[in-house]
Design an enzyme around this catalytic site. Structure first.
Site, PDB file in Angstrom:
ATOM      1  N   ARG A 106      -6.974  -7.771  -9.141  1.00 11.60           N
ATOM      2  CA  ARG A 106      -7.640  -9.071  -9.324  1.00 11.60           C
ATOM      3  C   ARG A 106      -9.123  -8.815  -9.472  1.00 11.60           C
ATOM      4  NH1 ARG A 106     -10.163  -8.855  -4.342  1.00 11.60           N
ATOM      5  NH2 ARG A 106      -8.884  -8.068  -2.672  1.00 11.60           N
ATOM      6  N   HIS A 163     -13.808  -3.116   9.126  1.00 15.27           N
ATOM      7  CA  HIS A 163     -13.177  -2.725   7.862  1.00 15.27           C
ATOM      8  C   HIS A 163     -13.399  -3.748   6.761  1.00 15.27           C
ATOM      9  CE1 HIS A 163     -11.412   0.463  10.091  1.00 15.27           C
ATOM     10  NE2 HIS A 163     -10.685  -0.343  10.821  1.00 15.27           N
ATOM     11  N   LYS A 167       0.813  -1.217   0.000  1.00 12.35           N
ATOM     12  CA  LYS A 167       0.000   0.000   0.000  1.00 12.35           C
ATOM     13  C   LYS A 167       0.851   1.275   0.000  1.00 12.35           C
ATOM     14  CE  LYS A 167      -3.631  -2.163   2.822  1.00 12.35           C
ATOM     15  NZ  LYS A 167      -4.800  -2.424   2.001  1.00 12.35           N
ATOM     16  N   GLU A 203      -2.302   6.746   8.119  1.00  9.93           N
ATOM     17  CA  GLU A 203      -3.191   7.629   7.361  1.00  9.93           C
ATOM     18  C   GLU A 203      -4.029   8.441   8.327  1.00  9.93           C
ATOM     19  OE1 GLU A 203      -5.668   5.423   4.646  1.00  9.93           O
ATOM     20  OE2 GLU A 203      -4.014   5.096   3.256  1.00  9.93           O
TER      21      GLU A 203
END
Ligand code: ADP
Ligand code: ADP
Ligand code: MG
Length: 672
Positions: A297, A235, A116, A200
């Site tokens: 994907r 999440h 990420k 973040e």
């Protein structure tokens, strides 16, 4: 086009890929572990190859075994599904080296998006907006803590290699940071083999909106609009829909363009999803969305896109992988109607969505038609094991507009009958029927915010439910008695005339049914016409009906017709009504006294797993709710906490120990 492909996956996605391959006349090869020898995907494929033991590291995550299986069967290409090896660049490369086509993007594109942090850096360069934060290489805890301070709490710590909502911790203040960091690192290392993290800014009112992209090897790239996946727990997505409610056309265009730019920046080929997070504190705005990650994907929720575009994305994948061009250009794609997907999980919403393992004694899905689609990898009688994801099925509905689609979804959920494991179907029904959801007032905090509405404490069995259970049991007894009499050759035997629960000579009986540890006393009167009058704690009803051979009870309760699913498991009767399941144990009132449960204070493992950490020593004084042990099971961490204030009398395991379900982990002596 390929003659034969191998599907390097299991469960619903393997079945999903096989379905399209069959339609296209492509032969299929399944692979399976010990636990999956009789699984649905194996039965559906033309051929199947055994690749190892049940744990994924000993089967589905072994590139060599899978490549050998492809060679052995003469498959030309490998479809990786999602999860497992689907985003593993080394595997994609190994396929190419073995002369096999990997049905997915080039290894370089997987690598570019694999972590990420690096992906965010790349997107910044391509001028795609990213969430403010820190994604540097320096991972020293002090620096990370300072960066968190700079970003400003709340912050989100993410394992850079994370996925499926794992390896993520929200931190609200500096004093929680160190513990949360350790947790995210541990989860990252355990689940993904990488303890690196990024930070973040945690957006407080975000929506998860993602764009489906597709590119071919001839330089064409398109997007197939957005999906809104804001309704999440831990999440992880629970409901997904397309299009996103309230999406302004200019924002759709801005997001679509950004996603295509992201794909082009990394030379993408095949199906991919660019996930964005939109800050909706001022509504949906074209300048308030940020890149989160790209999944290189096919996504779990791809069917909603298929339903609104009328396309088969797996067919597109096969075409593109075989060297073909994209079947449609951007201006040939449009949105028709609205689609919603609900993920049906074997999990207990009342126990913080803890996965539930066991045999699917009953699994009846709604009938599929032009509006209703069911993607599943299991059948009635199969088991949900602790080895793999506990998803039972995806239920997808389509209609001309959102409200109609939601109505259909509720209807279809009501038709589901599942017994043997806990499921989230009642929770999903509450969710889909919730006013705020129907109004499209979404963000990722939805489930937490409306927790009380969505997860009401389970209602005790009503008199109607008690009557259905008593009726089912009585009908079964009568059938057994009739059979016995027929076998004994004496239809006039006194046995065949006897009615009543314990076959006594009274016209009534008393029976105790136990639901979640509370005893419910019922009196049953046997009426002349074969009907029962059932007296529960809340009143009485008259019940009669018949059982069909398929486990359904057709009943008339106080003149009202009802159809319920009935499942017998040991001494239990499971009564299945739309959105409502009751498991009642029939207690023989004359059996020996209760087991002494008081004072035991034993904490047991809710499922098989591995102890990752023991947080207390024997003799320690603990407060109610204090974390005592961390158990890792089904790739997630579960905290075992103290049920009451007390003293730790015994700790039975150490970090690293493997424990079976029900293992006594610790003993707590409660303090009064
Ligand atoms: P989606 O947006 O498609 O749900 P996720 O990142 O949540 O994407 O993961 C998709 C599926 O793949 C989920 O079922 C998840 O449990 C599984 N998954 C994700 N990462 C891994 C992994 N490293 N190994 C095995 N399964 C994974
Ligand atoms: P995964 O790889 O596990 O899918 P993502 O980075 O895609 O991880 O994030 C998963 C979910 O976590 C998002 O859909 C969103 O609900 C939440 N999330 C991620 N980043 C943020 C953020 N910065 N602020 C608030 N919520 C976030
Ligand atoms: Mg994600």
């Amino acid at each position: 086009m390929f003659r034969k492909i191998l599907i390097a996956n299991r469960g619903e996605i393997a079945c999903r890929v096989i379905r399209t391959a069959k339609r296209m006349g492509v032969a299929t090869v399944a692979v399976y572990s010990d636990a999956d020898a009789h699984a649905r995907h194996v039965a559906m494929a033309d051929e199947a190859v055994h690749i190892g033991a049940a744990p994924v590291r000993e089967s589905y995550l072994l590139p060599d075994r899978i490549i050998n299986a492809a060679k052995l069967t003469g498959a030309q290409a490998i479809h990786p599904g999602y999860g497992f090896l689907s985003e593993n660049a080394a595997f994609a490369r190994a396929c190419a080296e073995a002369g096999l086509v990997f049905i997915g993007p080039p290894p370089k594109a997987i690598e570019a998006m694999g972590l990420k942090g690096a992906a965010k850096a790349l997107m910044e360069k391509a001028r795609v907006p990213v969430v403010p934060g820190y994604h540097g290489d320096d991972q020293s805890p002090d620096l990370l803590a300072r960066e968190a301070e700079r970003i400003g709490y709340p912050v989100l710590i993410k394992a850079v290699a994370g996925g499926g909502g794992k390896g993520m911790r929200r931190v609200d203040s500096a004093k929680e940071f160190a513990a949360a960091l350790a947790g995210a690192q541990r989860e990252g290392a355990n689940a993904f083999g990488d303890d690196k993290v990024l930070l973040e800014k945690y957006l407080v009112k975000p929506r998860h909106i993602e764009i489906q992209v597709f590119a071919d090897s001839h330089g064409n790239a398109v997007h197939l609009f957005e999906r809104d996946c804001s309704v999440q727990r831990r999440h992880q997505k629970v409901l997904e829909e397309a299009p996103a409610p309230g999406m302004p056309p200019e924002m759709r265009k801005a997001m679509g363009d950004a996603a295509v730019a992201a794909a082009k920046a990394i030379g993408y080929v095949g199906a991919g999803t660019v996930e964005f997070i939109a800050d909706v504190s001022d509504g949906l705005r074209p300048d308030r969305f940020y890149f989160m990650e790209m999944n290189t994907r096919l996504q779990v929720e791809h069917p909603v896109t298929e339903m609104i575009t009328g396309q088969d994305l797996v067919a597109w994948q096969l075409d593109v992988a075989a060297g073909g061009k994209l079947p449609l250009a951007q201006d040939q794609l449009s949105i028709d109607g609205h689609a919603v997907e609900a993920r049906i999980y074997a999990e207990d919403p009342q126990k913080n969505f803890l996965p539930s393992v066991g045999r699917l004694h009953r699994l009846r899905a709604p009938v599929e038609n032009a509006h209703v689609r069911v993607d599943t990898g299991v059948r009635e009688g199969d088991s949900v094991t602790p080895y793999y994801d506990p998803m039972i099925a995806k239920l997808i509905v389509w209609d001309t507009d959102r409200r109609s689609a939601l109505r259909r979804l509720r209807q279809a959920l009501a038709e589901y009958q599942i017994a043997g494991v806990a499921t989230n179907t009642a929770f999903l029904m509450a969710l889909v029927g919730h006013k705020a959801f129907v109004d499209g007032d979404l963000d990722t905090g939805f489930i937490e915010r409306f927790r009380a509405d969505l997860l009401p404490p389970p209602a005790p069995a009503s008199t109607v439910v008690l009557a259905l259970a008593a009726l089912a049991v009585t009908l079964e007894r009568r059938e057994a008695v009739t059979r016995q009499a027929a076998q004994s050759g004496d239809p006039w035997s006194p046995w065949s005339a006897v009615d009543g629960w314990r076959m006594n000579d009274q016209g009534w009986d008393e029976l105790v049914m136990k639901e979640r540890d509370s005893d419910i006393l019922c009196r049953i009167d046997y009426l002349a016409d074969g009907a029962l009058r059932v007296h529960g704690p809340e009143g009485h009803v008259t019940a009669q009906g018949s059982l069909d051979g398929d486990g359904s009870l057709d009943a008339v309760i106080d003149g009202r017709r009802l159809r319920a699913g009935i499942v017998r498991q040991d001494d239990d009767v499971i009564v299945l009504l739309p959105g409502e399941t009751h498991r009642l144990s029939i207690v023989d009132p004359r059996a020996a006294g209760d087991l002494d449960e008081a004072g035991s204070g034993q904490l047991t493992a809710p499922m098989p797993g591995k102890i990752v950490q023991v947080l207390v020593d024997e003799g320690a004084k603990v407060e109610k709710g204090q974390a005592l042990m961390i158990l890792e099971a089904m790739k997630m961490e579960h905290t075992i906490s103290a049920p009451a204030r007390g003293v730790v009398a015994k700790v039975n395991f150490r970090a690293g120990d493997q424990v079976p379900e029900g293992a006594a982990l610790l003993q707590i002596e409660a303090e009064d």
